[in-house]
Write an enzyme that holds these catalytic residues in place. Structure first.
Site, PDB file in Angstrom:
ATOM      1  N   CYS A 249      -0.699 -48.390  62.305  1.00 59.78           N
ATOM      2  CA  CYS A 249      -1.614 -49.504  62.050  1.00 59.78           C
ATOM      3  C   CYS A 249      -2.741 -49.091  61.115  1.00 59.78           C
ATOM      4  O   CYS A 249      -3.022 -49.759  60.119  1.00 59.78           O
ATOM      5  CB  CYS A 249      -2.178 -50.021  63.373  1.00 59.78           C
ATOM      6  SG  CYS A 249      -3.368 -51.346  63.157  1.00 59.78           S
TER       7      CYS A 249
ATOM      8  N   CYS B 122      -1.116 -52.255  59.390  1.00 60.14           N
ATOM      9  CA  CYS B 122      -2.049 -53.385  59.463  1.00 60.14           C
ATOM     10  C   CYS B 122      -3.274 -53.257  58.566  1.00 60.14           C
ATOM     11  O   CYS B 122      -3.586 -54.170  57.799  1.00 60.14           O
ATOM     12  CB  CYS B 122      -2.570 -53.559  60.890  1.00 60.14           C
ATOM     13  SG  CYS B 122      -1.392 -53.202  62.182  1.00 60.14           S
TER      14      CYS B 122
ATOM     15  N   LYS C  23      -2.690 -52.644  54.716  1.00 58.23           N
ATOM     16  CA  LYS C  23      -2.008 -53.866  54.267  1.00 58.23           C
ATOM     17  C   LYS C  23      -2.996 -55.018  54.141  1.00 58.23           C
ATOM     18  O   LYS C  23      -3.009 -55.757  53.156  1.00 58.23           O
ATOM     19  CB  LYS C  23      -0.877 -54.206  55.263  1.00 58.23           C
ATOM     20  CG  LYS C  23      -0.073 -55.457  54.996  1.00 58.23           C
ATOM     21  CD  LYS C  23      -0.686 -56.741  55.516  1.00 58.23           C
ATOM     22  CE  LYS C  23      -1.121 -56.741  56.951  1.00 58.23           C
ATOM     23  NZ  LYS C  23      -0.033 -56.800  57.924  1.00 58.23           N
TER      24      LYS C  23
ATOM     25  N   TYR D 289       8.432 -59.681  58.471  1.00 58.32           N
ATOM     26  CA  TYR D 289       6.983 -59.593  58.246  1.00 58.32           C
ATOM     27  C   TYR D 289       6.675 -58.800  56.972  1.00 58.32           C
ATOM     28  O   TYR D 289       5.929 -59.235  56.107  1.00 58.32           O
ATOM     29  CB  TYR D 289       6.317 -58.826  59.389  1.00 58.32           C
ATOM     30  CG  TYR D 289       6.050 -59.549  60.673  1.00 58.32           C
ATOM     31  CD1 TYR D 289       4.770 -59.980  60.988  1.00 58.32           C
ATOM     32  CD2 TYR D 289       7.049 -59.735  61.615  1.00 58.32           C
ATOM     33  CE1 TYR D 289       4.483 -60.584  62.205  1.00 58.32           C
ATOM     34  CE2 TYR D 289       6.779 -60.345  62.833  1.00 58.32           C
ATOM     35  CZ  TYR D 289       5.498 -60.767  63.118  1.00 58.32           C
ATOM     36  OH  TYR D 289       5.234 -61.364  64.324  1.00 58.32           O
TER      37      TYR D 289
ATOM     38  N   GLU E 264       5.071 -60.200  53.488  1.00 64.42           N
ATOM     39  CA  GLU E 264       3.683 -59.779  53.246  1.00 64.42           C
ATOM     40  C   GLU E 264       3.577 -59.035  51.912  1.00 64.42           C
ATOM     41  O   GLU E 264       2.698 -59.329  51.088  1.00 64.42           O
ATOM     42  CB  GLU E 264       3.179 -58.904  54.402  1.00 64.42           C
ATOM     43  CG  GLU E 264       2.940 -59.716  55.674  1.00 64.42           C
ATOM     44  CD  GLU E 264       2.308 -58.923  56.802  1.00 64.42           C
ATOM     45  OE1 GLU E 264       2.266 -57.668  56.721  1.00 64.42           O
ATOM     46  OE2 GLU E 264       1.845 -59.546  57.783  1.00 64.42           O
TER      47      GLU E 264
ATOM     48  N   HIS F  26     -15.350 -81.118  61.279  1.00 58.15           N
ATOM     49  CA  HIS F  26     -15.000 -81.744  60.007  1.00 58.15           C
ATOM     50  C   HIS F  26     -15.944 -81.286  58.910  1.00 58.15           C
ATOM     51  O   HIS F  26     -17.146 -81.164  59.155  1.00 58.15           O
ATOM     52  CB  HIS F  26     -15.101 -83.272  60.168  1.00 58.15           C
ATOM     53  CG  HIS F  26     -14.660 -84.025  58.969  1.00 58.15           C
ATOM     54  ND1 HIS F  26     -13.337 -84.056  58.587  1.00 58.15           N
ATOM     55  CD2 HIS F  26     -15.355 -84.742  58.063  1.00 58.15           C
ATOM     56  CE1 HIS F  26     -13.237 -84.795  57.485  1.00 58.15           C
ATOM     57  NE2 HIS F  26     -14.443 -85.226  57.149  1.00 58.15           N
TER      58      HIS F  26
ATOM     59  N   GLU G 125      -8.953 -78.853  62.104  1.00 63.16           N
ATOM     60  CA  GLU G 125      -9.173 -80.085  62.877  1.00 63.16           C
ATOM     61  C   GLU G 125      -7.883 -80.881  63.030  1.00 63.16           C
ATOM     62  O   GLU G 125      -7.708 -81.654  63.973  1.00 63.16           O
ATOM     63  CB  GLU G 125     -10.265 -80.963  62.237  1.00 63.16           C
ATOM     64  CG  GLU G 125      -9.895 -81.547  60.891  1.00 63.16           C
ATOM     65  CD  GLU G 125     -11.017 -82.411  60.293  1.00 63.16           C
ATOM     66  OE1 GLU G 125     -11.521 -83.289  61.003  1.00 63.16           O
ATOM     67  OE2 GLU G 125     -11.391 -82.190  59.129  1.00 63.16           O
TER      68      GLU G 125
HETATM   69  P1  NDP Z   1      11.351 -57.406  60.853  1.00 61.83           P
HETATM   70  O1  NDP Z   1      12.162 -57.105  62.036  1.00 61.83           O
HETATM   71  O2  NDP Z   1      10.232 -58.364  60.930  1.00 61.83           O
HETATM   72  O3  NDP Z   1      12.308 -57.876  59.667  1.00 61.83           O
HETATM   73  C1  NDP Z   1      13.407 -57.120  59.264  1.00 61.83           C
HETATM   74  C2  NDP Z   1      14.122 -57.879  58.183  1.00 61.83           C
HETATM   75  O4  NDP Z   1      15.143 -57.033  57.641  1.00 61.83           O
HETATM   76  C3  NDP Z   1      14.813 -59.134  58.693  1.00 61.83           C
HETATM   77  O5  NDP Z   1      14.662 -60.148  57.736  1.00 61.83           O
HETATM   78  C4  NDP Z   1      16.262 -58.693  58.821  1.00 61.83           C
HETATM   79  O6  NDP Z   1      17.161 -59.747  58.600  1.00 61.83           O
HETATM   80  C5  NDP Z   1      16.381 -57.718  57.686  1.00 61.83           C
HETATM   81  N1  NDP Z   1      17.427 -56.707  57.909  1.00 61.83           N
HETATM   82  C6  NDP Z   1      17.571 -55.910  58.983  1.00 61.83           C
HETATM   83  N2  NDP Z   1      18.629 -55.092  58.819  1.00 61.83           N
HETATM   84  C7  NDP Z   1      19.144 -55.396  57.618  1.00 61.83           C
HETATM   85  C8  NDP Z   1      20.268 -54.908  56.876  1.00 61.83           C
HETATM   86  N3  NDP Z   1      21.050 -53.948  57.366  1.00 61.83           N
HETATM   87  N4  NDP Z   1      20.530 -55.459  55.668  1.00 61.83           N
HETATM   88  C9  NDP Z   1      19.733 -56.439  55.184  1.00 61.83           C
HETATM   89  N5  NDP Z   1      18.661 -56.948  55.827  1.00 61.83           N
HETATM   90  C10 NDP Z   1      18.378 -56.424  57.034  1.00 61.83           C
HETATM   91  O7  NDP Z   1      10.871 -55.960  60.364  1.00 61.83           O
HETATM   92  P2  NDP Z   1       9.717 -55.483  59.418  1.00 61.83           P
HETATM   93  O8  NDP Z   1      10.169 -54.155  58.950  1.00 61.83           O
HETATM   94  O9  NDP Z   1       9.330 -56.517  58.449  1.00 61.83           O
HETATM   95  O10 NDP Z   1       8.518 -55.271  60.424  1.00 61.83           O
HETATM   96  C11 NDP Z   1       8.727 -54.523  61.621  1.00 61.83           C
HETATM   97  C12 NDP Z   1       7.883 -55.061  62.720  1.00 61.83           C
HETATM   98  O11 NDP Z   1       6.559 -54.621  62.556  1.00 61.83           O
HETATM   99  C13 NDP Z   1       7.800 -56.576  62.783  1.00 61.83           C
HETATM  100  O12 NDP Z   1       8.880 -57.161  63.433  1.00 61.83           O
HETATM  101  C14 NDP Z   1       6.497 -56.777  63.499  1.00 61.83           C
HETATM  102  O13 NDP Z   1       6.719 -56.679  64.867  1.00 61.83           O
HETATM  103  C15 NDP Z   1       5.672 -55.622  62.989  1.00 61.83           C
HETATM  104  N6  NDP Z   1       4.797 -56.044  61.898  1.00 61.83           N
HETATM  105  C16 NDP Z   1       3.791 -56.931  62.168  1.00 61.83           C
HETATM  106  C17 NDP Z   1       2.960 -57.365  61.181  1.00 61.83           C
HETATM  107  C18 NDP Z   1       1.888 -58.356  61.527  1.00 61.83           C
HETATM  108  O14 NDP Z   1       1.548 -58.477  62.688  1.00 61.83           O
HETATM  109  N7  NDP Z   1       1.347 -59.087  60.556  1.00 61.83           N
HETATM  110  C19 NDP Z   1       3.103 -56.923  59.803  1.00 61.83           C
HETATM  111  C20 NDP Z   1       4.198 -56.020  59.611  1.00 61.83           C
HETATM  112  C21 NDP Z   1       5.002 -55.599  60.629  1.00 61.83           C
HETATM  113  P3  NDP Z   1      17.604 -60.737  59.792  1.00 61.83           P
HETATM  114  O15 NDP Z   1      16.478 -61.667  59.999  1.00 61.83           O
HETATM  115  O16 NDP Z   1      18.821 -61.380  59.240  1.00 61.83           O
HETATM  116  O17 NDP Z   1      17.869 -59.847  60.952  1.00 61.83           O
END
Ligand code: NDP
Length: 452
Positions: free
Chosen positions: A45, A50, A53, A179, A183, A436, A441
């Site tokens: 983080c 976090c 980022k 995410y 982002e 407002h 709102e």
């Molecule tokens: P996520 O799990 O959010 O997303 C992973 C993405 O990768 C999905 O779209 C998934 O597709 C795709 N994917 C997974 N495996 C493959 C593959 N083999 N080939 C192609 N695409 C693939 O992971 P992130 O890495 O973005 O983030 C990890 C976690 O960290 C988040 O889930 C969240 O919990 C946390 N995080 C939170 C943030 C916040 O609070 N703002 C910011 C960043 C991270 P599909 O949907 O089809 O499975």
């Protein structure tokens, strides 16, 4: 729990969001605590997630502000962005936070040990050749990026690398639709890169409400981010004009940088967990019960390494509940109504059930939805929609979910998360006086449900 036959009452492995909170809280309650960290204090983080980022998200936001200012009478010259200046400023802030974490831990008397820890048995941890005995162990080792095994995968980078790139790449491919993918699409595009997002699914952000997903996808395209949906990446290739992303239908496009944003996996290797009998799941996650206890008594795990909900405030909540349990007041942890925000542009915020999840759970769902252009964007002439949605149980009137795409979604949803935690009904939202003029709102003034 104090048992002076051990060096410590609690040995925490990993000084990220969960580990640091567990160590501080336990030490403040009088336990003798050690916390081991192989890298910088603060974990993902603070160092590679976090915080940096969000700083980069702010930086990218100025692009919109400069562009919109003219509509409000400002004459702004041609803005120029210096990537190395942002990275240097960000690094200084992160270094400050690293030091602050050290002071906070020392301030409550927790001992910070630098090095890689390994569990020898359920009451012994080894670190840099030394052995320490402890009453309980907390594993808080977090997660790391996952990269699928496709040919040439190593030509791409993971999110860790973005924070220290020497320069802003001109053409960026982002693979994934979660995410991190959306982002960084917003951040890098806002700072001036051309961004193409390759996602295997029909829309980004699987698991979020479908109206959120569709609205966000539309807005990303309007901003000029190219979305290649339903597209599987087959391989990466090195070429004279950059790294080529070759998709399974044969398309091949060159980029200066390819970012894998394909999820994260628990960091649980080489800790000695399985050797002492701690069960790991299929993803390498530590299997825990509702008290964060593993299959070995007095060995606990919290945060991303347990693969429950990979969010800093969740790891912190798990840490607080665990310390209560260790202090003799067994406190289970629940993961419902956890609010979340995605710092895409526009931002996403959500709490509670999506419409689809509410229907699947058998609720008689009533939906309220509003899509509008916020006042902020009127004079600027910015064509960006804000979408807000309430998912309500028609029988009980309980608000089951609040979903939003638009500026400050995270800030707005935080307040509505309180309402949902209190069990708010739609009638109570209706009885709430609006502020407002705000965008928020809208969430207390939606009167007509969406027709089925
Ligand atoms: P996520 O799990 O959010 O997303 C992973 C993405 O990768 C999905 O779209 C998934 O597709 C795709 N994917 C997974 N495996 C493959 C593959 N083999 N080939 C192609 N695409 C693939 O992971 P992130 O890495 O973005 O983030 C990890 C976690 O960290 C988040 O889930 C969240 O919990 C946390 N995080 C939170 C943030 C916040 O609070 N703002 C910011 C960043 C991270 P599909 O949907 O089809 O499975």
């Amino acid at each position: 729990m104090p048992n002076h036959t051990h060096d410590y009452d609690l040995f925490v492995i990993g000084a990220g969001s969960g580990g640091v909170r567990a160590a501080r809280r336990a030490a403040a309650r009088g336990m003798r605590v050690a916390i081991a960290e192989a890298s910088r204090l603060g974990g993902t983080c603070v160092n590679l997630g976090c915080i940096p980022k969000k700083l980069m998200f702010f930086a990218a936001g100025f692009a919109d502000a400069f562009a919109d200012a003219a509509g409000f009478g400002w004459r702004v010259g041609e803005p120029r962005f210096a990537w190395p200046d942002l990275i240097a400023a960000k690094d200084a802030e992160i270094a400050r936070l690293n030091r602050a974490y050290g002071w906070m831990l020392e301030g409550v008397g927790a001992e910070v040990l630098h090095g890689r820890a390994r569990i020898a048995d359920r009451h012994t941890v080894e670190l840099e050749g030394e052995r320490f005995t402890t009453g309980a162990i907390v594993v808080a080792t977090g997660s790391r990026p996952f990269v699928p095994e496709v040919p040439g995968a190593g030509l791409g980078v993971v999110s860790d690398a973005i924070f220290s790139l020497p320069e802003l790449p001109r053409r960026v491919a982002i693979i994934g639709g979660g995410y991190i993918a959306v982002e960084f699409a917003g951040i890098l595009h806002g700072l001036g890169a051309a961004v193409t997002l390759f996602h295997r699914g029909p829309l980004p952000l699987r698991g979020f409400d479908d109206d959120v997903r569709a609205t966000l996808a539309g807005e990303l395209v309007k901003r000029g981010i190219e979305l290649r949906l339903n597209t599987e990446v087959g391989r990466l290739e090195s070429s004279r004009d950059g790294v080529r992303v070759v998709d399974r239908s044969g398309g091949s496009t060159p980029f200066d940088l390819v970012l894998w944003a394909t999820g994260r996996v628990p960091s649980t290797g080489d800790l000695g967990l399985e050797e002492i009998g701690v069960e790991l799941g299929g993803n390498g996650e530590v299997v825990v019960d509702e008290y964060s206890e593993t299959t070995v008594p007095e060995v606990y795990a919290i945060g991303d390494c347990t693969d429950r909900l990979a969010l800093t405030p969740v790891a912190i909540a798990e840490a607080m509940a665990l310390v209560e349990t260790l202090a003799g007041n067994p406190t289970p942890i629940r993961h419902d109504n956890v609010p979340t925000a995605v710092f895409s542009r526009p931002e996403v915020g959500a709490v509670g059930l999506t419409e689809a999840a509410a229907r699947a759970a058998g609720h008689p769902v009533v939906v309220f939805r509003s899509t509008f252009r916020p006042l902020l964007h009127r004079l600027a002439g910015r064509d960006q929609a804000t979408m807000m949605k309430l998912v309500v149980d028609g029988a009980t009137d309980r608000v089951l979910g609040v979903h939003m795409v638009g500026p400050d979604a995270g800030e707005i949803i935080q307040g509505f998360a309180v309402a949902l935690t209190c069990g708010a009904t739609k009638a109570q939202l209706d009885a709430t006086v609006a502020i407002h003029p705000t965008a928020a709102e809208e969430l207390v003034t939606m009167r007509e449900p969406v027709e089925d």
